[in-house]
Design a protein around this motif. Structure first.
Motif, PDB file in Angstrom:
ATOM      1  N   VAL A   1     -21.712  -9.994  20.385  1.00  0.00           N
ATOM      2  CA  VAL A   1     -20.692 -10.238  21.402  1.00  0.00           C
ATOM      3  C   VAL A   1     -19.538  -9.248  21.231  1.00  0.00           C
ATOM      4  CG1 VAL A   1     -19.076 -11.924  22.352  1.00  0.00           C
ATOM      5  CG2 VAL A   1     -21.293 -12.675  21.463  1.00  0.00           C
ATOM      6  N   THR A   2     -19.094  -8.687  22.347  1.00  0.00           N
ATOM      7  CA  THR A   2     -17.893  -7.848  22.352  1.00  0.00           C
ATOM      8  C   THR A   2     -16.844  -8.504  23.242  1.00  0.00           C
ATOM      9  OG1 THR A   2     -18.753  -6.529  24.202  1.00  0.00           O
ATOM     10  CG2 THR A   2     -19.184  -5.725  21.976  1.00  0.00           C
ATOM     11  N   GLU A   3     -15.591  -8.330  22.875  1.00  0.00           N
ATOM     12  CA  GLU A   3     -14.490  -8.943  23.623  1.00  0.00           C
ATOM     13  C   GLU A   3     -13.697  -7.863  24.341  1.00  0.00           C
ATOM     14  OE1 GLU A   3     -10.521 -11.775  22.972  1.00  0.00           O
ATOM     15  OE2 GLU A   3     -11.818 -11.232  21.268  1.00  0.00           O
TER      16      GLU A   3
ATOM     17  N   MET B   1     -10.372  -7.871  27.043  1.00  0.00           N
ATOM     18  CA  MET B   1      -9.358  -8.574  27.830  1.00  0.00           C
ATOM     19  C   MET B   1      -9.608 -10.082  27.858  1.00  0.00           C
ATOM     20  SD  MET B   1      -7.438  -6.048  28.845  1.00  0.00           S
ATOM     21  CE  MET B   1      -6.461  -6.719  30.188  1.00  0.00           C
ATOM     22  N   SER B   2      -9.882 -10.648  26.666  1.00  0.00           N
ATOM     23  CA  SER B   2     -10.118 -12.086  26.497  1.00  0.00           C
ATOM     24  C   SER B   2     -11.368 -12.581  27.210  1.00  0.00           C
ATOM     25  CB  SER B   2      -8.896 -12.895  26.983  1.00  0.00           C
ATOM     26  OG  SER B   2      -7.743 -12.554  26.240  1.00  0.00           O
ATOM     27  N   GLU B   3     -12.256 -11.665  27.566  1.00  0.00           N
ATOM     28  CA  GLU B   3     -13.553 -12.034  28.118  1.00  0.00           C
ATOM     29  C   GLU B   3     -14.642 -11.509  27.190  1.00  0.00           C
ATOM     30  OE1 GLU B   3     -12.717 -12.285  32.914  1.00  0.00           O
ATOM     31  OE2 GLU B   3     -13.473 -10.406  32.090  1.00  0.00           O
ATOM     32  N   TYR B   4     -15.815 -12.120  27.249  1.00  0.00           N
ATOM     33  CA  TYR B   4     -16.881 -11.804  26.302  1.00  0.00           C
ATOM     34  C   TYR B   4     -18.089 -11.236  27.039  1.00  0.00           C
ATOM     35  CZ  TYR B   4     -13.975 -14.622  23.253  1.00  0.00           C
ATOM     36  OH  TYR B   4     -12.913 -15.112  22.526  1.00  0.00           O
ATOM     37  N   PHE B   5     -18.708 -10.212  26.400  1.00  0.00           N
ATOM     38  CA  PHE B   5     -19.828  -9.514  27.018  1.00  0.00           C
ATOM     39  C   PHE B   5     -20.909  -9.248  25.979  1.00  0.00           C
ATOM     40  CE2 PHE B   5     -16.014  -8.496  29.345  1.00  0.00           C
ATOM     41  CZ  PHE B   5     -16.396  -8.574  30.679  1.00  0.00           C
ATOM     42  N   VAL B   6     -22.148  -9.082  26.477  1.00  0.00           N
ATOM     43  CA  VAL B   6     -23.263  -8.639  25.634  1.00  0.00           C
ATOM     44  C   VAL B   6     -24.036  -7.582  26.413  1.00  0.00           C
ATOM     45  CG1 VAL B   6     -23.494 -10.828  24.399  1.00  0.00           C
ATOM     46  CG2 VAL B   6     -24.793 -10.468  26.507  1.00  0.00           C
ATOM     47  N   PHE B   7     -24.758  -6.724  25.674  1.00  0.00           N
ATOM     48  CA  PHE B   7     -25.657  -5.761  26.311  1.00  0.00           C
ATOM     49  C   PHE B   7     -27.064  -6.345  26.285  1.00  0.00           C
ATOM     50  CE2 PHE B   7     -22.266  -2.691  25.252  1.00  0.00           C
ATOM     51  CZ  PHE B   7     -22.191  -2.012  26.461  1.00  0.00           C
ATOM     52  N   VAL B   8     -27.682  -6.366  27.469  1.00  0.00           N
ATOM     53  CA  VAL B   8     -29.039  -6.889  27.624  1.00  0.00           C
ATOM     54  C   VAL B   8     -29.979  -5.732  27.926  1.00  0.00           C
ATOM     55  CG1 VAL B   8     -30.537  -8.423  28.953  1.00  0.00           C
ATOM     56  CG2 VAL B   8     -28.179  -9.106  28.448  1.00  0.00           C
ATOM     57  N   VAL B   9     -31.086  -5.668  27.199  1.00  0.00           N
ATOM     58  CA  VAL B   9     -32.084  -4.620  27.414  1.00  0.00           C
ATOM     59  C   VAL B   9     -32.979  -5.047  28.574  1.00  0.00           C
ATOM     60  CG1 VAL B   9     -33.932  -3.264  26.385  1.00  0.00           C
ATOM     61  CG2 VAL B   9     -32.015  -4.051  24.964  1.00  0.00           C
TER      62      VAL B   9
END
Length: 372
Positions: free
Chosen positions: A307-309, A311-319
């Motif tokens: 998980v990367t943050e 601006m107080s939001e969370y994201f992931v990289f999907v293959v």
């Protein structure tokens, strides 16, 4: 003429050669970069059991201040500071001489009033007998009966005085009101004490002992449910984390859920009781109560490192297809060790990048290694 033709042909060949070389160089510059090596794992569902942690303070379930009920000087102290005491054990004595003298005087006064009552009873009986024979004036009979009634009231007053001074005499000896640990005495031998003065000491129960925590109003149904449940000695729903990070070996039970929410903080006090046979827990210790939480069904779990943050939001990289990555926004739940619950944004079976996220961007082509 022939030499000019040869030079022209040579120039043409050189131009074509240079053009060919330049074309190959452009092709090399426009070649796509190789795939970026990353590590990825498959999104799976798993057991979502974890612990919520609440700051808590150790407190006694029962705590009593020892207050003097009569005035006088301390004439005896019958315990060691900090020792265990039993209910009914003698703790202090206050000089009883004046109270014993007052009691003896009250007893003597009662005896006098009883003698007066006996005489008044005989007088009343005699006058009433004469009245039946019309041998005495009615006024004398009435006076005798009134004197008898007044004497009876004086006897009752003398008995009340005995109860009062007897209570004061009893209060000159102070006994432990409960089993527990007594603190450091606030007075020494000879000290003058009086009702309403500084407490002589404090006794607190220590087995079981409690931990007080503040919970959000939204947590009330959860703790009410825990309060109604029966706990076994092996239950791990409520555990205590000590200040040094260790886990207390005895589990707790919800003993009290306070009656009202604090309107200033929106929180409610909950008291959790813990066995304390070794007296390891002391009043005033700051610790943490960990409360087991389970959703009751499998949840999407991914490694927290994926998980990367931003601006107080969370994201992931999907293959995705063709080994290209797409950045997806996710909504996270509780963290469980090195994993985290994903409430929204991912589906079971998708591949998320766990290592190498700092080297890729949206649409980048990757080469997955150590994947599942």
């Amino acid at each position: 003429m022939k030499q000019s033709i040869n030079l022209a042909i040579a120039g043409t060949i050189l131009t074509i050669s240079l053009a060919a070389c330049g074309g190959k160089k452009d092709e090399q510059q426009q070649a796509p970069p190789p795939p970026t090596p990353v590590t990825a794992v498959k999104v799976e569902k798993g057991n979502a059991t974890y612990y919520d942690q609440f700051p808590a303070t150790i407190t006694a379930l029962v705590e009593v201040e020892i207050q003097p009920q009569v005035s006088g000087n301390i004439t005896g102290i019958f315990f060691q500071d900090g020792q265990q005491v039993r209910k009914g054990q003698k703790l202090y004595t206050i000089d009883p001489q004046q109270y014993r003298a007052g009691y003896d005087q009250a007893v003597a006064n009662l005896n006098v009033q009883k003698a007066n009552l006996n005489r008044a009873q005989k007088d009343a009986d005699r006058y009433n007998t004469l009245a039946q024979q019309d041998a005495v004036a009615k006024q004398l009979v009435d006076n005798a009966n009134a004197s008898l009634e007044a004497t009876r009231m004086q006897v009752e007053a003398a008995q009340a005085t005995i109860r009062q001074v007897g209570t004061n005499l009893k209060y000159t000896t102070i006994y432990a009101p409960l089993d527990g640990t007594i603190g450091i005495s606030q007075v020494r031998l000879g000290a003058a004490v009086a009702p309403g003065s500084t407490p002589l000491n404090t006794i607190s129960s220590d087995n079981p002992i409690a931990a007080d925590l503040q919970v959000d109003a939204s947590e009330i149904p959860r703790f009410l449910k825990l309060q109604s449940q029966k706990s076994s000695g092996r239950d791990s729903t409520l555990v205590l984390a000590m200040p040094d990070g260790s886990t207390y070996k005895y589990p707790g039970v919800v003993r009290i859920v306070d009656r009202a929410v604090d309107p200033q903080t929106g929180t409610l006090r909950v008291r959790v009781a813990f066995p304390n046979p070794e007296k390891q827990l002391k009043v005033g210790i700051n610790a943490n109560v960990r409360v087991k939480n389970s959703t009751g069904q499998p949840q999407v779990l991914i490694p927290y490192q994926s998980v990367t943050e931003q601006m107080s939001e969370y994201f992931v990289f999907v293959v995705g297809d063709s080994s290209k990555v797409t950045q997806k926004k996710v909504t996270l739940g509780a963290r469980i060790n090195d994993k985290v619950i994903v409430k929204e944004g991912l589906k079971e079976g998708e591949m998320v990048v766990t290592e190498g996220t700092q080297k890729i961007r949206e649409g980048a082509k990757v080469k997955v290694s150590n994947g599942q």
